[in-house]
Design a protein around this motif. Structure first.
Motif, PDB file in Angstrom:
ATOM      1  N   ILE A  83     -24.309  37.114 -62.847  1.00 16.35           N
ATOM      2  CA  ILE A  83     -25.013  37.571 -64.046  1.00 16.35           C
ATOM      3  C   ILE A  83     -24.888  39.087 -64.143  1.00 16.35           C
ATOM      4  CG2 ILE A  83     -27.237  37.665 -62.812  1.00 16.35           C
ATOM      5  CD1 ILE A  83     -28.557  36.923 -65.521  1.00 16.35           C
ATOM      6  N   LYS A  84     -24.626  39.537 -65.329  1.00 16.42           N
ATOM      7  CA  LYS A  84     -24.550  40.970 -65.580  1.00 16.42           C
ATOM      8  C   LYS A  84     -25.213  41.252 -66.919  1.00 16.42           C
ATOM      9  CE  LYS A  84     -19.758  40.268 -67.130  1.00 16.42           C
ATOM     10  NZ  LYS A  84     -19.744  38.814 -66.879  1.00 16.42           N
ATOM     11  N   ALA A  85     -25.551  42.486 -67.140  1.00 13.67           N
ATOM     12  CA  ALA A  85     -26.229  42.872 -68.379  1.00 13.67           C
ATOM     13  C   ALA A  85     -25.569  44.112 -68.966  1.00 13.67           C
ATOM     14  CB  ALA A  85     -27.709  43.138 -68.114  1.00 13.67           C
ATOM     15  N   THR A  86     -25.609  44.186 -70.276  1.00 10.97           N
ATOM     16  CA  THR A  86     -25.060  45.348 -70.965  1.00 10.97           C
ATOM     17  C   THR A  86     -25.890  45.623 -72.205  1.00 10.97           C
ATOM     18  OG1 THR A  86     -23.021  46.314 -71.858  1.00 10.97           O
ATOM     19  CG2 THR A  86     -23.470  44.020 -72.414  1.00 10.97           C
ATOM     20  N   THR A  87     -25.688  46.784 -72.794  1.00  9.85           N
ATOM     21  CA  THR A  87     -26.373  47.141 -74.040  1.00  9.85           C
ATOM     22  C   THR A  87     -25.347  47.229 -75.162  1.00  9.85           C
ATOM     23  OG1 THR A  87     -26.103  49.544 -73.840  1.00  9.85           O
ATOM     24  CG2 THR A  87     -27.964  48.537 -72.657  1.00  9.85           C
ATOM     25  N   THR A  88     -25.817  47.499 -76.362  1.00  9.04           N
ATOM     26  CA  THR A  88     -24.901  47.713 -77.497  1.00  9.04           C
ATOM     27  C   THR A  88     -24.872  49.186 -77.898  1.00  9.04           C
ATOM     28  OG1 THR A  88     -26.643  47.219 -79.110  1.00  9.04           O
ATOM     29  CG2 THR A  88     -25.265  45.375 -78.358  1.00  9.04           C
ATOM     30  N   GLU A  89     -25.320  50.055 -76.965  1.00  9.47           N
ATOM     31  CA  GLU A  89     -25.310  51.506 -77.211  1.00  9.47           C
ATOM     32  C   GLU A  89     -26.072  51.854 -78.492  1.00  9.47           C
ATOM     33  OE1 GLU A  89     -24.191  53.657 -75.093  1.00  9.47           O
ATOM     34  OE2 GLU A  89     -23.242  52.224 -73.723  1.00  9.47           O
ATOM     35  N   GLY A  90     -27.188  51.145 -78.708  1.00  9.32           N
ATOM     36  CA  GLY A  90     -28.037  51.450 -79.859  1.00  9.32           C
ATOM     37  C   GLY A  90     -27.571  50.863 -81.167  1.00  9.32           C
ATOM     38  N   LEU A  91     -26.473  50.084 -81.141  1.00  9.53           N
ATOM     39  CA  LEU A  91     -25.934  49.540 -82.381  1.00  9.53           C
ATOM     40  C   LEU A  91     -26.521  48.162 -82.689  1.00  9.53           C
ATOM     41  CD1 LEU A  91     -22.163  50.443 -81.835  1.00  9.53           C
ATOM     42  CD2 LEU A  91     -23.861  51.693 -83.190  1.00  9.53           C
ATOM     43  N   GLY A  92     -26.686  47.879 -83.986  1.00 11.98           N
ATOM     44  CA  GLY A  92     -27.104  46.560 -84.430  1.00 11.98           C
ATOM     45  C   GLY A  92     -28.546  46.236 -84.093  1.00 11.98           C
ATOM     46  N   PHE A  93     -28.921  44.953 -84.364  1.00  7.70           N
ATOM     47  CA  PHE A  93     -30.320  44.571 -84.155  1.00  7.70           C
ATOM     48  C   PHE A  93     -30.703  44.619 -82.678  1.00  7.70           C
ATOM     49  CE2 PHE A  93     -28.276  40.574 -83.246  1.00  7.70           C
ATOM     50  CZ  PHE A  93     -29.105  39.949 -82.328  1.00  7.70           C
ATOM     51  N   ILE A  94     -29.727  44.355 -81.787  1.00  3.90           N
ATOM     52  CA  ILE A  94     -30.027  44.439 -80.357  1.00  3.90           C
ATOM     53  C   ILE A  94     -30.249  45.895 -79.978  1.00  3.90           C
ATOM     54  CG2 ILE A  94     -29.079  44.124 -78.034  1.00  3.90           C
ATOM     55  CD1 ILE A  94     -27.749  41.578 -79.027  1.00  3.90           C
ATOM     56  N   GLY A  95     -29.408  46.762 -80.519  1.00  8.12           N
ATOM     57  CA  GLY A  95     -29.572  48.193 -80.249  1.00  8.12           C
ATOM     58  C   GLY A  95     -30.895  48.726 -80.760  1.00  8.12           C
ATOM     59  N   LYS A  96     -31.444  48.082 -81.792  1.00  4.51           N
ATOM     60  CA  LYS A  96     -32.745  48.493 -82.334  1.00  4.51           C
ATOM     61  C   LYS A  96     -33.895  47.812 -81.606  1.00  4.51           C
ATOM     62  CE  LYS A  96     -30.802  49.192 -86.961  1.00  4.51           C
ATOM     63  NZ  LYS A  96     -30.791  48.717 -88.374  1.00  4.51           N
ATOM     64  N   LYS A  97     -33.561  47.105 -80.506  1.00  3.19           N
ATOM     65  CA  LYS A  97     -34.553  46.420 -79.670  1.00  3.19           C
ATOM     66  C   LYS A  97     -35.305  45.335 -80.431  1.00  3.19           C
ATOM     67  CE  LYS A  97     -35.199  50.599 -76.872  1.00  3.19           C
ATOM     68  NZ  LYS A  97     -36.162  51.560 -76.293  1.00  3.19           N
ATOM     69  N   GLU A  98     -34.553  44.620 -81.269  1.00  2.00           N
ATOM     70  CA  GLU A  98     -35.166  43.557 -82.048  1.00  2.00           C
ATOM     71  C   GLU A  98     -34.946  42.169 -81.440  1.00  2.00           C
ATOM     72  OE1 GLU A  98     -33.531  43.943 -85.939  1.00  2.00           O
ATOM     73  OE2 GLU A  98     -34.592  45.833 -86.382  1.00  2.00           O
ATOM     74  N   GLY A  99     -34.133  42.091 -80.384  1.00  2.58           N
ATOM     75  CA  GLY A  99     -33.884  40.787 -79.785  1.00  2.58           C
ATOM     76  C   GLY A  99     -32.925  40.861 -78.609  1.00  2.58           C
ATOM     77  N   ILE A 100     -32.559  39.696 -78.098  1.00  2.70           N
ATOM     78  CA  ILE A 100     -31.665  39.572 -76.947  1.00  2.70           C
ATOM     79  C   ILE A 100     -30.605  38.518 -77.255  1.00  2.70           C
ATOM     80  CG2 ILE A 100     -31.487  38.918 -74.502  1.00  2.70           C
ATOM     81  CD1 ILE A 100     -34.296  39.838 -74.070  1.00  2.70           C
ATOM     82  N   ALA A 101     -29.376  38.778 -76.812  1.00  2.83           N
ATOM     83  CA  ALA A 101     -28.286  37.797 -76.920  1.00  2.83           C
ATOM     84  C   ALA A 101     -27.741  37.519 -75.525  1.00  2.83           C
ATOM     85  CB  ALA A 101     -27.173  38.314 -77.825  1.00  2.83           C
ATOM     86  N   CYS A 102     -27.073  36.380 -75.401  1.00  2.53           N
ATOM     87  CA  CYS A 102     -26.488  36.021 -74.105  1.00  2.53           C
ATOM     88  C   CYS A 102     -25.207  35.240 -74.315  1.00  2.53           C
ATOM     89  CB  CYS A 102     -27.472  35.180 -73.289  1.00  2.53           C
ATOM     90  SG  CYS A 102     -26.878  34.783 -71.620  1.00  2.53           S
ATOM     91  N   GLN A 103     -24.219  35.563 -73.501  1.00 10.02           N
ATOM     92  CA  GLN A 103     -22.966  34.815 -73.450  1.00 10.02           C
ATOM     93  C   GLN A 103     -22.842  34.162 -72.073  1.00 10.02           C
ATOM     94  OE1 GLN A 103     -20.628  38.321 -73.940  1.00 10.02           O
ATOM     95  NE2 GLN A 103     -20.158  37.908 -76.099  1.00 10.02           N
ATOM     96  N   ALA A 104     -22.270  32.963 -72.052  1.00  4.99           N
ATOM     97  CA  ALA A 104     -22.045  32.282 -70.772  1.00  4.99           C
ATOM     98  C   ALA A 104     -20.687  31.606 -70.804  1.00  4.99           C
ATOM     99  CB  ALA A 104     -23.140  31.252 -70.496  1.00  4.99           C
ATOM    100  N   ILE A 105     -19.940  31.762 -69.744  1.00  5.76           N
ATOM    101  CA  ILE A 105     -18.652  31.080 -69.587  1.00  5.76           C
ATOM    102  C   ILE A 105     -18.718  30.265 -68.306  1.00  5.76           C
ATOM    103  CG2 ILE A 105     -16.161  31.341 -69.284  1.00  5.76           C
ATOM    104  CD1 ILE A 105     -16.313  33.937 -70.826  1.00  5.76           C
ATOM    105  N   ILE A 106     -18.467  28.977 -68.420  1.00 11.33           N
ATOM    106  CA  ILE A 106     -18.556  28.086 -67.265  1.00 11.33           C
ATOM    107  C   ILE A 106     -17.204  27.409 -67.036  1.00 11.33           C
ATOM    108  CG2 ILE A 106     -19.297  25.982 -68.492  1.00 11.33           C
ATOM    109  CD1 ILE A 106     -21.360  25.623 -66.174  1.00 11.33           C
ATOM    110  N   THR A 107     -16.823  27.310 -65.781  1.00 12.98           N
ATOM    111  CA  THR A 107     -15.581  26.644 -65.391  1.00 12.98           C
ATOM    112  C   THR A 107     -15.951  25.417 -64.563  1.00 12.98           C
ATOM    113  OG1 THR A 107     -14.458  28.778 -65.290  1.00 12.98           O
ATOM    114  CG2 THR A 107     -13.345  26.891 -64.254  1.00 12.98           C
ATOM    115  N   ILE A 108     -15.414  24.260 -64.951  1.00  8.01           N
ATOM    116  CA  ILE A 108     -15.721  23.022 -64.242  1.00  8.01           C
ATOM    117  C   ILE A 108     -14.429  22.300 -63.860  1.00  8.01           C
ATOM    118  CG2 ILE A 108     -17.917  22.726 -65.469  1.00  8.01           C
ATOM    119  CD1 ILE A 108     -16.578  20.513 -67.135  1.00  8.01           C
ATOM    120  N   ARG A 109     -14.544  21.424 -62.856  1.00  6.22           N
ATOM    121  CA  ARG A 109     -13.472  20.505 -62.495  1.00  6.22           C
ATOM    122  C   ARG A 109     -14.017  19.097 -62.704  1.00  6.22           C
ATOM    123  NH1 ARG A 109      -8.213  20.887 -61.455  1.00  6.22           N
ATOM    124  NH2 ARG A 109      -8.253  19.917 -59.397  1.00  6.22           N
TER     125      ARG A 109
END
Length: 387
Positions: free
Chosen positions: A357-383
Motif C-alpha cells: 500500500i502506498k499513498a500520494t496526493t494530487t498536489e492540491g489539484l482537483g476535488f482531492i486536492g481541495k480535501k473534499e474526498g479520497i480515491a483509491c486504485q487497486a491492482i490485483i494479480t491472481i493465478r
C-alpha cells in the motif's frame, strides 16, 4: 456415410493410489471437475461428432451433479464400464457399433491438460491413413532396475524408452476387432493390442504437460500447468461529510470527517473488491451489492471483499500480489499502514508480503486536492485454473 470421429473418455477408476473420499476424476480444478476438463477438450473440434463418457456405476450421482457444459450436444449420456480398463473400452466400443464411426480416440479422463495441437496432430495422422496413432514422450532421466532384496541395481539404457500417453487414435473397426479377439488378454493400454498382432503403429510427439493424475502430487502439478495469470483493476472514490472517523482497509481512523457512502464507504476495500471481481470476470461491486438494496445500507465492506475472495477460493485460485494506491491530501496514512496491510491480509487470508500500500496526493489539484474526498486504485494479480 461412415466418416465420423468418436472419442471414448474413460473415468471408471476408484482412485486407490490417489486416496481420498472422492474419485480423482470428480475433483475440481477451478470450476470444473477433472473429467469435465477432459471432455471439454474435444467438444470444439468440428471433426469430432460423438464423445462417449464411461463411468463407474457408483459415480452416476457425482457425474450428474457436475454435468459438463456442452452446447454442441456431442457428449452422450454416460455408460457404465467394466471391472478393468480394457473391459470398459470394449464396452464403450460396442456401444458405438451402430453409429457409423470410422475413427475412434480413446482417452484417460484424468489427463485434463491435453492440447489442441496434440489432438489435431493425431486426427491428421488418422486422416492420412494410419491405423493406430500413439503419442509418446522420450525418457531423459537415468533409469535403474533395482532389486531391493538383493540390494543390487543396474542401469537401463534409455535410448529407446518412451512414456505412452492418451488419447490414442484408431480405425474403429480394427481396434474393436482386436478388443474382441483378445478379450481375455490384459494390457495396460490399447496400442498394446497392435503389438500382439505385430501391426505397425504411428507414433507422434506427446507432451510433458499431458500428465495423468495418479497421485496427489500429480494433481498439484497439473493444477499449476492449467493455471493462468489474470489481473484486475479497481477504482473507488468517496467524498467527505461531517463525522468523526473514516474506515480505510477495515481500520477505523480518528478524523474530523467521514466518507459518504451507501455502505461504510471503505474506499480501499471497495477498490480491492472491484479489482478481484474484475480478475475473476465477475462484473463489479455494484452488480453483487447494489446501492438500491437496503441490506447494503451501512454494511461492513469486509463482507464485500470476503464474498469476492470466496469466489476465487472456490475456483482454486490464489492471489499473487495486491498493490494499492491511496490518493488523498489527508489523513496521513503512514501511521496506519501496517495495520491496514494486516487487516487486508486477514480478510483475504494471504501473507502480508503479498500486500503493498502506498499513498500520494494530487498536489492540491482537483476535488482531492481541495480535501473534499479520497480515491483509491487497486491492482490485483491472481493465478487461477483456466476454464
Amino acid at each position: 456415410m461412415m466418416n465420423k470421429y468418436a472419442v471414448i473418455v474413460l473415468a471408471c477408476g476408484r482412485s486407490r493410489r490417489f486416496g481420498g473420499k472422492i474419485p480423482k476424476q470428480y475433483i475440481k480444478i477451478g470450476q470444473d471437475t477433472i473429467l469435465n476438463h477432459s471432455l471439454k477438450k474435444f467438444v470444439n473440434f468440428k471433426n469430432i461428432d460423438i464423445i462417449q463418457p464411461v463411468i463407474n456405476k457408483k459415480d452416476l450421482g457425482k457425474y450428474n451433479q457436475n454435468l459438463p457444459d456442452d452446447p454442441s450436444g456431442k457428449i452422450l449420456d454416460p455408460i457404465f464400464g467394466g471391472k478393468t480398463r480394457k473391459d470398459s473400452v470394449r464396452i464403450a466400443l460396442k456401444s458405438l457399433l451402430n453409429k457409423n464411426i470410422k475413427w475412434v480416440l480413446i482417452h484417460d479422463g484424468v489427463r485434463p491438460n491435453i492440447s489442441r495441437e496434440l489432438i489435431n496432430n493425431l486426427l491428421n495422422k488418422l486422416n492420412d491413413g494410419a491405423s493406430g496413432v500413439v503419442p509418446i514422450v522420450h525418457v531423459f532421466d537415468t533409469i535403474k532396475r533395482i532389486n531391493i532384496i538383493k540390494e543390487s541395481y543396474e542401469n537401463v539404457k534409455r535410448e529407446n524408452l518412451y512414456l505412452v500417453q492418451t488419447p490414442q487414435g484408431f480405425i474403429y473397426n480394427y481396434i474393436s476387432n482386436l478388443h474382441n479377439k483378445y478379450a481375455n488378454k490384459q494390457v495396460t493400454d490399447d496400442s498394446s493390442l497392435f503389438e500382439l498382432e505385430n501391426t505397425p503403429l504411428t507414433y507422434i510427439d506427446g507432451e510433458s504437460k499431458n500428465i495423468k493424475v495418479t497421485f496427489d502430487k500429480d494433481l498439484k502439478m497439473i493444477t499449476e500447468f492449467m493455471n493462468v495469470t489474470k489481473v484486475g483493476i479497481g477504482y473507488d472514490v468517496h467524498k467527505f461529510i461531517e463525522g468523526n472517523e473514516i474506515i480505510l482497509g477495515g481500520i477505523k481512523i480518528p478524523f474530523p470527517k467521514k466518507l459518504d457512502g451507501h455502505s461504510d464507504a471503505d474506499v480501499i476495500l471497495h477498490a480491492i473488491t472491484d479489482a478481484l471481481l474484475g480478475a475473476l470476470n465477475e462484473g463489479d461491486i455494484g452488480v453483487h451489492f447494489p446501492n438500491t438494496d437496503v441490506k447494503n445500507k451501512d454494511r461492513d465492506s469486509k463482507d464485500f471483499l470476503e464474498y469476492s475472495n470466496s469466489k476465487l477460493i472456490n475456483r482454486n485460485g490464489e492471489i499473487i500480489h495486491l498493490d494499492i494506491n491511496l490518493i488523498c491530501e489527508e489523513p496521513k496514512i503512514t501511521p496506519f499502514r501496517d495495520m491496514i496491510i494486516e487487516s487486508i491480509s486477514n480478510i483475504l487470508k494471504i501473507n502480508k508480503n503479498k500486500v503493498n500500500i502506498k499513498a500520494t496526493t494530487t498536489e492540491g489539484l482537483g476535488f482531492i486536492g481541495k480535501k473534499e474526498g479520497i480515491a483509491c486504485q487497486a491492482i490485483i494479480t491472481i493465478r487461477i485454473p483456466e476454464d
